[in-house]
Write a protein that holds these residues in place. Structure first.
Motif, mmCIF file in Angstrom:
data_model
loop_
_atom_site.group_PDB
_atom_site.id
_atom_site.type_symbol
_atom_site.label_atom_id
_atom_site.label_comp_id
_atom_site.label_asym_id
_atom_site.label_seq_id
_atom_site.Cartn_x
_atom_site.Cartn_y
_atom_site.Cartn_z
ATOM 1 N N ALA A 17 -18.316 22.926 -45.378
ATOM 2 C CA ALA A 17 -16.858 22.489 -45.701
ATOM 3 C C ALA A 17 -16.302 22.272 -44.213
ATOM 4 N N GLU A 18 -16.739 23.017 -43.158
ATOM 5 C CA GLU A 18 -16.362 22.941 -41.867
ATOM 6 C C GLU A 18 -16.611 21.479 -41.283
ATOM 7 N N TYR A 19 -17.997 21.183 -41.686
ATOM 8 C CA TYR A 19 -18.261 19.808 -40.991
ATOM 9 C C TYR A 19 -17.615 18.705 -41.721
ATOM 10 N N GLU A 25 -29.602 21.676 -39.136
ATOM 11 C CA GLU A 25 -30.726 21.779 -40.251
ATOM 12 C C GLU A 25 -30.140 22.619 -41.421
ATOM 13 N N ILE A 26 -31.067 22.255 -42.231
ATOM 14 C CA ILE A 26 -30.813 23.184 -43.550
ATOM 15 C C ILE A 26 -30.635 24.650 -43.357
ATOM 16 N N ASP A 27 -31.525 25.255 -42.833
ATOM 17 C CA ASP A 27 -31.517 26.556 -42.674
ATOM 18 C C ASP A 27 -30.378 27.369 -41.967
ATOM 19 N N LYS A 28 -29.581 26.423 -41.424
ATOM 20 C CA LYS A 28 -28.170 26.783 -40.832
ATOM 21 C C LYS A 28 -27.042 26.389 -41.397
ATOM 22 N N LEU A 29 -27.221 25.770 -42.802
ATOM 23 C CA LEU A 29 -26.408 25.432 -43.516
ATOM 24 C C LEU A 29 -25.896 26.488 -44.626
ATOM 25 N N ASP A 30 -24.588 26.637 -44.917
ATOM 26 C CA ASP A 30 -23.972 27.120 -45.972
ATOM 27 C C ASP A 30 -22.884 26.814 -46.488
ATOM 28 N N ALA A 31 -22.150 27.120 -47.482
ATOM 29 C CA ALA A 31 -21.052 26.597 -48.095
ATOM 30 C C ALA A 31 -20.007 26.596 -47.028
ATOM 31 N N LYS A 32 -19.793 27.397 -46.186
ATOM 32 C CA LYS A 32 -18.735 27.552 -45.306
ATOM 33 C C LYS A 32 -19.128 26.370 -44.181
ATOM 34 N N VAL A 44 -16.867 20.476 -51.573
ATOM 35 C CA VAL A 44 -17.724 19.810 -50.790
ATOM 36 C C VAL A 44 -18.234 18.775 -51.959
ATOM 37 N N ILE A 45 -18.558 19.049 -53.050
ATOM 38 C CA ILE A 45 -18.979 18.253 -54.134
ATOM 39 C C ILE A 45 -18.099 17.481 -54.341
ATOM 40 N N LEU A 46 -16.839 17.554 -54.530
ATOM 41 C CA LEU A 46 -15.792 16.384 -54.601
ATOM 42 C C LEU A 46 -15.821 15.709 -53.572
ATOM 43 N N THR A 47 -16.088 16.083 -52.221
ATOM 44 C CA THR A 47 -15.957 14.941 -51.334
ATOM 45 C C THR A 47 -17.293 14.174 -51.231
ATOM 46 N N LEU A 48 -18.454 14.684 -51.461
ATOM 47 C CA LEU A 48 -19.648 13.713 -51.385
ATOM 48 C C LEU A 48 -19.594 12.915 -52.493
ATOM 49 N N SER A 54 -15.064 32.744 -51.940
ATOM 50 C CA SER A 54 -14.783 31.772 -51.082
ATOM 51 C C SER A 54 -15.807 30.719 -51.285
ATOM 52 N N GLN A 55 -17.134 31.290 -51.477
ATOM 53 C CA GLN A 55 -18.270 30.317 -51.149
ATOM 54 C C GLN A 55 -18.156 29.232 -52.461
ATOM 55 N N VAL A 56 -17.797 29.847 -53.469
ATOM 56 C CA VAL A 56 -17.713 28.874 -54.991
ATOM 57 C C VAL A 56 -16.617 27.926 -54.712
ATOM 58 N N GLU A 57 -15.343 28.235 -53.946
ATOM 59 C CA GLU A 57 -14.313 27.383 -53.809
ATOM 60 C C GLU A 57 -14.861 26.276 -52.865
ATOM 61 N N ASP A 58 -15.575 26.582 -51.649
ATOM 62 C CA ASP A 58 -15.900 25.725 -50.753
ATOM 63 C C ASP A 58 -17.052 24.578 -51.334
#
Length: 667
Positions: free
Chosen positions: A193-195, A183-190, A218-222, A210-214
């Motif tokens: 990236a792990e998913y 769920e969205i409230d359990k998501l963060d950058a880390k 993630v954006i490049l992957t999407l 580290s958050q900005v790097e992740d």
């Protein structure tokens, strides 16, 4: 966003990140749901709580990090960082452990406005924006923009660049591509990236980097195979609050309403919108609550555009508006409709003109005309539509209440009008307040439902219940005049001193005015005329809470005359301005009053005994010319209680008994 005068002012402010033409085209392209050319990944940290509690403690920003992502070339730019000097140079232990920033490193850092200029210049240089080039911010959740940047900029009167009024929430975009993810409230950058099973070699990097790097990864992957995600339809932040009306028949989601409590009494709907800056309030969704006297009670009901924004508003519980903290609680749609809903065609027509500033007038002469109101405001603050821009508030029988609402076309005219606060119109000074559409509806609803003071028909009866009225020729009562409005029963007993033991059972009457507030008067029925005479002689002009109080001996008949509008002083009695029969018609009898203290024994704590207990007022009829609203509270001290209270006041430091026993109303 950006269309209209507000948008044009922001685009011309000099703080916009891209060239003005580029930003203007970006705003147009957003309305057409076209994808931007670049995303600017933005991350902020505060001097207090971060992560899921970011912004909940009102702490200021101390760091901004960003990175540019070229969506067409699928490349990520270099990391940029700027430290920010907060007004309060203090970091919590949690903050120091997470972001590894020391206070001394912030002393030479730029303040928020200068830091935003640096961000602005850096993005412009890196993107080399030209005509038709567009970019949009992208954040890890809603908090960085809605709960930190906008509230802090609003408090510091900083005009944010236009790019901060639209952004992509990476968590929502990720959820569109990966619906089976947490769920969205359990998501963060880390977690994102792990998913996606992305490499994370940033364990040694400090918080934020580290958050900005992740996020960049993630954006490049999407945007790549197999997702091929297209960033469109970003989140919006409202530029300003829009006033409007609400029908009682409207269906309102309970999950979009909050109650704000503790507002300064002079607050307007714009002040409420400023407090919740960054969150989108529905049109006409700020309703100030009024008390029984039609005055603001420091509460407001606010309707947001969605449950998500309501939940973010709840996180601002005990945030500050000036020096006052504001409590924020859940409320219901029914609560909102009770305050803001209405069906009056007159009100709907009055409020049909949009983008008007509403000013409330209070204390008008009852015979005032629309022409006199227009002349009162004059040429420097013309009323919109002339007479049509004035709404007089009346009772159902068309009697004036002394209130009116006036429309002004712009903020400048309204401010000029408010400068006339407490200016004279005729012989009365007029109070002026900024108002809202919801307040107009609320005031009209209140006055149109029933008169504030019922005006029953004769017979006219004595004000005091017949059981308590002694023979009219016996002057065994005293009147206290000029009491402090905050005076309590204990204050009166202490003021009377030894004479408090001579008060008759059911003998203290606190008089309220027509607004339901203490009038400064009280009547005391004593056991004999001699004790009433002595109390008036010895207590006259003694002080109570830095105010001297006048004490007059009187009879029950004189007491009634005063309560009905007459005057009583040492020179005698002046009758009220209307003819009053002093005796009830023989055929009429009062119903027996219910006992306030039960007949069975009851044990009360001292805290209960020291507070006045209200008796439901007995039926009292009075004519239309009455000056006071005939309501009063009555207090019934027993002999033991009176002596204990007097002893306590005579000997400071001595506490009363733990409890008293009452065996009936006459005890």
């Amino acid at each position: 966003p950006g269309h209209g005068a507000a948008g044009r002012r922001r685009r011309g402010s000099g703080l916009v990140g891209a060239a003005r033409r580029g930003q203007g085209r970006w705003c147009v392209s957003l309305s057409m749901t076209a994808a931007p050319d670049y995303l600017v990944v933005l991350f902020g940290t505060t001097a207090g709580a971060n992560g899921a509690r970011l912004g909940s403690d009102e702490r200021e920003l101390v760091q901004l990090l960003w990175k540019v992502v070229d969506l067409a070339a699928k490349k990520v730019g270099t990391l940029h960082e700027v430290l920010i000097k907060p007004d309060l140079l203090e970091l919590t232990e949690e903050c120091q452990e997470e972001i590894r920033i020391r206070v001394d490193s912030l002393t030479l850092a730029p303040q928020l406005e200068q830091a935003l200029r640096q961000f602005n210049q850096s993005v412009s240089n890196e993107l080399n924006i030209g005509v038709g080039t567009s970019f949009c911010l992208c954040t890890d959740g809603q908090l960085h923009i809605r709960q930190v940047l906008h509230p802090e900029a609003s408090k510091k009167n900083i005009l944010l660049p236009e790019c901060f009024y639209s952004f992509f929430d990476l968590r929502k975009e990720f959820k569109k591509c990966c619906p089976d993810s947490p769920e969205i409230d359990k998501l963060d950058a880390k977690a994102m990236a792990e998913y996606l099973n992305l490499d994370q070699n940033n364990s040694a990097q400090h918080f934020g980097v580290s958050q900005v790097e992740d996020m960049g990864n993630v954006i490049l992957t999407l945007i790549s195979e197999p997702y091929n995600h297209r960033f469109s339809d970003p989140e919006r932040v409202s530029y300003k609050f829009e006033s409007g009306t609400c029908s009682k028949m409207e269906l309102i989601d309970d999950n979009t309403i909050i109650r704000a409590r503790g507002l300064p009494w002079q607050s307007s709907d714009q002040d409420i919108a400023r407090f919740f800056k960054g969150l989108n309030i529905a049109k006409g969704g700020a309703a100030l609550c009024l008390n029984a006297q039609g005055r603001r009670n420091g509460e407001a009901l606010v309707r947001f555009v969605s449950e998500e924004h309501r939940d973010l508003a709840l996180q601002r519980h005990k945030h500050h508006m000036g020096n006052r903290y504001i409590e924020v609680y859940k409320a219901t749609g029914e609560d909102f409709l009770k305050i803001a809903g209405g069906t009056s065609n007159e009100v709907a027509q009055f409020l049909s003109k949009e983008n008007q500033v509403i000013v409330r007038m209070r204390g008008l002469p009852f015979n005032v005309t629309a022409e006199e109101v227009l002349a009162f405001f004059g040429q420097h603050c013309p009323v919109t539509g002339g007479k049509e821009g004035i709404l007089f508030v009346t009772y159902p029988d068309n009697r004036p209440t002394g209130d009116a609402f006036v429309l002004f076309a712009c903020e400048e005219y309204a401010q000029n009008a408010l400068k006339k606060h407490k200016d004279l119109l005729g012989k009365r000074y007029i109070e002026l307040f900024r108002s809202t559409a919801a307040e107009v509806q609320q005031v009209l609803n209140r006055y149109s439902s029933a008169p504030l003071i019922p005006l029953p028909t004769p017979p006219i009866l004595p004000v005091l219940p017949q059981q308590y009225v002694p023979p009219t020729n016996v002057r065994d009562c005293i009147r206290l005049r000029g009491l402090p409005y905050a005076a309590t029963i204990e204050d009166i007993l202490g003021f009377l001193g030894e004479f408090s033991a001579d008060i008759r059972t059911h003998g203290v009457h606190m008089v309220l005015n027509h607004q339901g507030r203490p009038s400064g008067d009280a009547f005391i029925q004593m056991k004999s005329s001699d004790r009433a005479f002595m109390a008036a002689q010895k207590c006259h002009k003694k002080t109570m809470k830095d105010r001297y109080v006048e004490v007059f001996q009187c009879s029950a008949e004189e007491m009634n005359f005063v309560l009905m509008g007459g005057t009583l002083n040492r020179n005698g009695l002046s009758p009220p301005p209307c003819k009053l029969p002093c005796i009830s018609p023989p055929s009429y009898t009062f119903p027996a009053p219910a006992a306030v203290i039960p007949t069975e024994a009851a044990l009360y704590q001292p805290s209960v005994l020291l507070n006045p207990r209200t008796l439901q007022p007995s039926t009292a009829y009075y004519p239309a010319g009455t000056q006071l609203f005939m309501n009063y509270t009555a207090y019934y001290p027993s002999m033991q209680q009176r002596m204990d209270l007097y002893t306590q006041m005579s000997r400071p430091g001595q506490c009363p008994k733990n409890g008293f026993v009452f065996k009936g109303p006459s005890s």
